[in-house]
Design an enzyme around this catalytic site. Sequence first.
Site, PDB file in Angstrom:
ATOM      1  N   HIS A  49      64.572 123.610 -24.532  1.00 31.14           N
ATOM      2  CA  HIS A  49      64.281 122.223 -24.891  1.00 31.14           C
ATOM      3  C   HIS A  49      64.871 121.934 -26.270  1.00 31.14           C
ATOM      4  O   HIS A  49      65.314 122.853 -26.962  1.00 31.14           O
ATOM      5  CB  HIS A  49      62.756 121.976 -24.893  1.00 31.14           C
ATOM      6  CG  HIS A  49      62.006 122.827 -25.853  1.00 31.14           C
ATOM      7  ND1 HIS A  49      61.210 123.879 -25.474  1.00 31.14           N
ATOM      8  CD2 HIS A  49      61.949 122.794 -27.203  1.00 31.14           C
ATOM      9  CE1 HIS A  49      60.694 124.453 -26.530  1.00 31.14           C
ATOM     10  NE2 HIS A  49      61.131 123.819 -27.602  1.00 31.14           N
TER      11      HIS A  49
HETATM   12  C1  T46 Z   1      59.952 125.717 -29.851  1.00 35.97           C
HETATM   13  C2  T46 Z   1      59.951 127.147 -29.478  1.00 35.97           C
HETATM   14  C3  T46 Z   1      60.629 127.994 -30.503  1.00 35.97           C
HETATM   15  C4  T46 Z   1      50.403 123.976 -27.650  1.00 35.97           C
HETATM   16  O1  T46 Z   1      49.327 123.648 -27.109  1.00 35.97           O
HETATM   17  N1  T46 Z   1      50.580 123.770 -28.979  1.00 35.97           N
HETATM   18  C5  T46 Z   1      51.725 124.118 -29.629  1.00 35.97           C
HETATM   19  O2  T46 Z   1      51.823 123.914 -30.846  1.00 35.97           O
HETATM   20  C6  T46 Z   1      52.787 124.704 -28.858  1.00 35.97           C
HETATM   21  C7  T46 Z   1      54.095 125.109 -29.544  1.00 35.97           C
HETATM   22  C8  T46 Z   1      52.597 124.901 -27.527  1.00 35.97           C
HETATM   23  N2  T46 Z   1      51.423 124.548 -26.943  1.00 35.97           N
HETATM   24  C9  T46 Z   1      51.252 124.808 -25.505  1.00 35.97           C
HETATM   25  C10 T46 Z   1      52.120 123.958 -24.602  1.00 35.97           C
HETATM   26  C11 T46 Z   1      52.367 124.868 -23.415  1.00 35.97           C
HETATM   27  O3  T46 Z   1      51.335 124.714 -22.491  1.00 35.97           O
HETATM   28  O4  T46 Z   1      51.610 126.162 -25.256  1.00 35.97           O
HETATM   29  C12 T46 Z   1      52.275 126.277 -24.004  1.00 35.97           C
HETATM   30  C13 T46 Z   1      53.620 126.956 -24.161  1.00 35.97           C
HETATM   31  O5  T46 Z   1      54.508 126.078 -24.933  1.00 35.97           O
HETATM   32  P1  T46 Z   1      56.084 126.003 -24.664  1.00 35.97           P
HETATM   33  O6  T46 Z   1      56.341 126.137 -23.210  1.00 35.97           O
HETATM   34  O7  T46 Z   1      56.597 124.762 -25.338  1.00 35.97           O
HETATM   35  O8  T46 Z   1      56.571 127.320 -25.433  1.00 35.97           O
HETATM   36  P2  T46 Z   1      58.067 127.764 -25.775  1.00 35.97           P
HETATM   37  O9  T46 Z   1      57.969 129.168 -26.259  1.00 35.97           O
HETATM   38  O10 T46 Z   1      58.984 127.487 -24.664  1.00 35.97           O
HETATM   39  O11 T46 Z   1      58.513 126.821 -27.003  1.00 35.97           O
HETATM   40  C14 T46 Z   1      57.864 126.915 -28.264  1.00 35.97           C
HETATM   41  C15 T46 Z   1      57.646 125.517 -28.870  1.00 35.97           C
HETATM   42  O12 T46 Z   1      56.992 124.667 -27.915  1.00 35.97           O
HETATM   43  C16 T46 Z   1      58.889 124.841 -29.320  1.00 35.97           C
HETATM   44  O13 T46 Z   1      58.554 123.830 -30.241  1.00 35.97           O
HETATM   45  O14 T46 Z   1      60.883 125.231 -30.445  1.00 35.97           O
HETATM   46  O15 T46 Z   1      58.644 127.691 -29.179  1.00 35.97           O
END
Ligand code: T46
Length: 133
Positions: A49
């Site tokens: 993303h």
């Molecule tokens: C990024 C990369 C480096 C939350 O509830 N709060 C938060 O602050 C974050 C970051 C995530 N979440 C929840 C949302 C999803 O249900 O945690 C779950 C996993 O998040 P996500 O799929 O977005 O995780 P990554 O590792 O793909 O991405 C994250 C960050 O979202 C993003 O900002 O740049 O790490």
Amino acid sequence: MQVDKVLFKSCGDNRGQLIALEEFKEIPFSIKRVYYVYDTTQGVKRGCHAHKSLEQMLICIHGSCKILLDDGVEKETVLLSDPRVGLHVTNRIWREMFDFSPGAVLIVLASKLYDENDYIRDYVEFKKYVAAK
Ligand code: T46
């Protein structure tokens, strides 16, 4: 591409190492949120993303991982394998994190609170978004 590797100063002595990070000093923005990725399943890709306005500092504080960065024109892959090194990623950069070593811990300092509306999770939409700016 608006991405910089930053080498943090480590305060080492005979007890070991310590790194301190403060907003507007080592971190070039106000720190509103901290989160970390750990216990990552081998072979998976995370991220995939871009953010409309979020700025981040990514630090692999244990083990290693790779980050693919794409500004819509250029792509580059960065290896994070040193807890003294931060990767400053600004907005409008597509990122994918992969090749996590067993036990790797990736910590992220972020400039804003969590907001799903700040995410662009579709690559075609991302390309249109950066082309339009
Ligand atoms: C990024 C990369 C480096 C939350 O509830 N709060 C938060 O602050 C974050 C970051 C995530 N979440 C929840 C949302 C999803 O249900 O945690 C779950 C996993 O998040 P996500 O799929 O977005 O995780 P990554 O590792 O793909 O991405 C994250 C960050 O979202 C993003 O900002 O740049 O790490």
